[in-house]
Design a protein around this motif. Structure first.
Motif, PDB file in Angstrom:
ATOM      1  N   ARG A  21      -9.184 -12.167 -10.500  1.00 30.73           N
ATOM      2  CA  ARG A  21      -8.122 -11.168 -10.307  1.00 30.73           C
ATOM      3  C   ARG A  21      -8.483  -9.844 -10.983  1.00 30.73           C
ATOM      4  NH1 ARG A  21      -2.989 -13.496  -8.800  1.00 30.73           N
ATOM      5  NH2 ARG A  21      -1.990 -11.604  -9.557  1.00 30.73           N
ATOM      6  N   GLU A  43     -11.768  -7.661  -2.963  1.00 28.82           N
ATOM      7  CA  GLU A  43     -11.546  -9.059  -2.573  1.00 28.82           C
ATOM      8  C   GLU A  43     -12.546  -9.947  -3.295  1.00 28.82           C
ATOM      9  OE1 GLU A  43     -11.313 -11.789   1.515  1.00 28.82           O
ATOM     10  OE2 GLU A  43     -12.105  -9.744   1.591  1.00 28.82           O
ATOM     11  N   ASN A 163      -0.730  -4.112  -6.259  1.00 30.57           N
ATOM     12  CA  ASN A 163      -0.349  -5.462  -5.848  1.00 30.57           C
ATOM     13  C   ASN A 163      -1.580  -6.276  -5.503  1.00 30.57           C
ATOM     14  OD1 ASN A 163       2.687  -5.465  -5.716  1.00 30.57           O
ATOM     15  ND2 ASN A 163       2.259  -3.693  -4.421  1.00 30.57           N
ATOM     16  N   ILE A 164      -1.543  -7.555  -5.898  1.00 25.41           N
ATOM     17  CA  ILE A 164      -2.634  -8.479  -5.605  1.00 25.41           C
ATOM     18  C   ILE A 164      -2.062  -9.668  -4.839  1.00 25.41           C
ATOM     19  CG2 ILE A 164      -4.277 -10.102  -6.634  1.00 25.41           C
ATOM     20  CD1 ILE A 164      -4.575  -8.114  -8.960  1.00 25.41           C
ATOM     21  N   SER A 165      -2.728 -10.029  -3.746  1.00 25.13           N
ATOM     22  CA  SER A 165      -2.341 -11.205  -2.973  1.00 25.13           C
ATOM     23  C   SER A 165      -3.339 -12.323  -3.222  1.00 25.13           C
ATOM     24  CB  SER A 165      -2.323 -10.876  -1.473  1.00 25.13           C
ATOM     25  OG  SER A 165      -1.370  -9.876  -1.191  1.00 25.13           O
ATOM     26  N   SER A 166      -2.928 -13.562  -2.934  1.00 25.33           N
ATOM     27  CA  SER A 166      -3.856 -14.686  -3.057  1.00 25.33           C
ATOM     28  C   SER A 166      -3.621 -15.669  -1.934  1.00 25.33           C
ATOM     29  CB  SER A 166      -3.701 -15.382  -4.410  1.00 25.33           C
ATOM     30  OG  SER A 166      -2.421 -15.967  -4.520  1.00 25.33           O
ATOM     31  N   TRP A 186      -7.052 -10.600  -3.301  1.00 28.48           N
ATOM     32  CA  TRP A 186      -7.379  -9.323  -2.683  1.00 28.48           C
ATOM     33  C   TRP A 186      -6.326  -8.272  -3.011  1.00 28.48           C
ATOM     34  CZ3 TRP A 186      -5.697 -13.614  -0.014  1.00 28.48           C
ATOM     35  CH2 TRP A 186      -4.534 -13.484   0.748  1.00 28.48           C
ATOM     36  N   THR A 188      -3.685  -6.062  -2.081  1.00 25.86           N
ATOM     37  CA  THR A 188      -2.747  -6.125  -0.952  1.00 25.86           C
ATOM     38  C   THR A 188      -2.807  -4.868  -0.101  1.00 25.86           C
ATOM     39  OG1 THR A 188      -1.306  -7.421  -2.400  1.00 25.86           O
ATOM     40  CG2 THR A 188      -0.325  -6.591  -0.357  1.00 25.86           C
ATOM     41  N   GLY A 189      -3.001  -5.064   1.196  1.00 23.45           N
ATOM     42  CA  GLY A 189      -2.962  -3.943   2.142  1.00 23.45           C
ATOM     43  C   GLY A 189      -4.229  -3.097   2.214  1.00 23.45           C
ATOM     44  N   ASN A 190      -5.269  -3.449   1.439  1.00 24.46           N
ATOM     45  CA  ASN A 190      -6.486  -2.638   1.467  1.00 24.46           C
ATOM     46  C   ASN A 190      -7.241  -2.885   2.781  1.00 24.46           C
ATOM     47  OD1 ASN A 190      -9.548  -2.157   0.881  1.00 24.46           O
ATOM     48  ND2 ASN A 190      -8.449  -1.065  -0.738  1.00 24.46           N
TER      49      ASN A 190
END
Length: 195
Positions: A21, A43, A163-166, A186, A188-190
């Protein structure tokens, strides 16, 4: 050449999932004779070694290829997959073979070099995958065993993602329950995230 200051080695001495992260937003830099190219990491995927069926070091498998995974955190683990070189950050303690795969970067410096190396026409596809980013940045098997806290390949501070997504990792269908672990992270939204 050294335009950026690499992070200290202590940065890599975090638990693997935390490091995966915290690498997001960092700048991955590769310096070569023709110039430097870099991109912000957007990512990653974590691989937790002996108990992770998707890891090259599952069951403490120790081969010429995986040997660097058993060294200190902060080493470079490159390997070939089909015709692509992929780059990983060794993340576990000595003899705890864990890594973080860098899956995508947002291009930053050295765009002309990146486009030339990739033969790519669009920004979106330039570094949006683990094989694409290594080719664009000039990372190759000669980087195996180097350290990420000193040139010519290193990680420098970048930005803190909002923001970070997983979610599950990609391309590991034959790894049993490990294919469902939410160990891909990743920004988020990149637009440069691989998928």
């Amino acid at each position: 050449m050294n335009k950026y200051k690499p992070v200290g080695n202590a940065f890599f001495e975090q638990p693997t999932l935390t490091l995966a992260r915290n690498l997001l937003g960092c700048l991955l830099v590769k310096e070569m004779d023709e110039g430097a190219a870099s991109g912000f990491i957007v990512e990653t995927e974590a691989y937790r070694g002996p108990l992770d069926k998707a890891a090259h070091s599952f069951n403490n498998r120790r081969t010429k290829r995986t040997e660097v995974m058993f060294r200190e955190a902060g080493h470079v683990y490159t390997y070939l997959m089909h015709t692509h070189c992929l780059v990983n950050v060794v993340s576990g303690a000595v003899d705890t073979p864990e890594v973080v795969l860098i899956r995508a970067v947002e291009p930053y410096d050295g765009l002309d070099l990146m486009f030339e190396r990739r033969g790519e026409k669009t920004m979106k596809n330039l570094t949006s995958g683990p094989g694409k980013l290594t080719k664009a940045l000039g990372i190759n098997m000669n980087d195996y065993g180097r350290r990420f806290d000193e040139p010519p390949i290193y990680i420098a501070p970048g930005f803190a993602p909002d923001n970070i997504s997983s979610g599950p990792r990609i391309g590991i269908p034959n790894s049993g329950e490990a294919k469902n672990y939410p160990w891909r992270f990743w920004v988020t939204g990149n637009m440069y995230v691989s998928r």
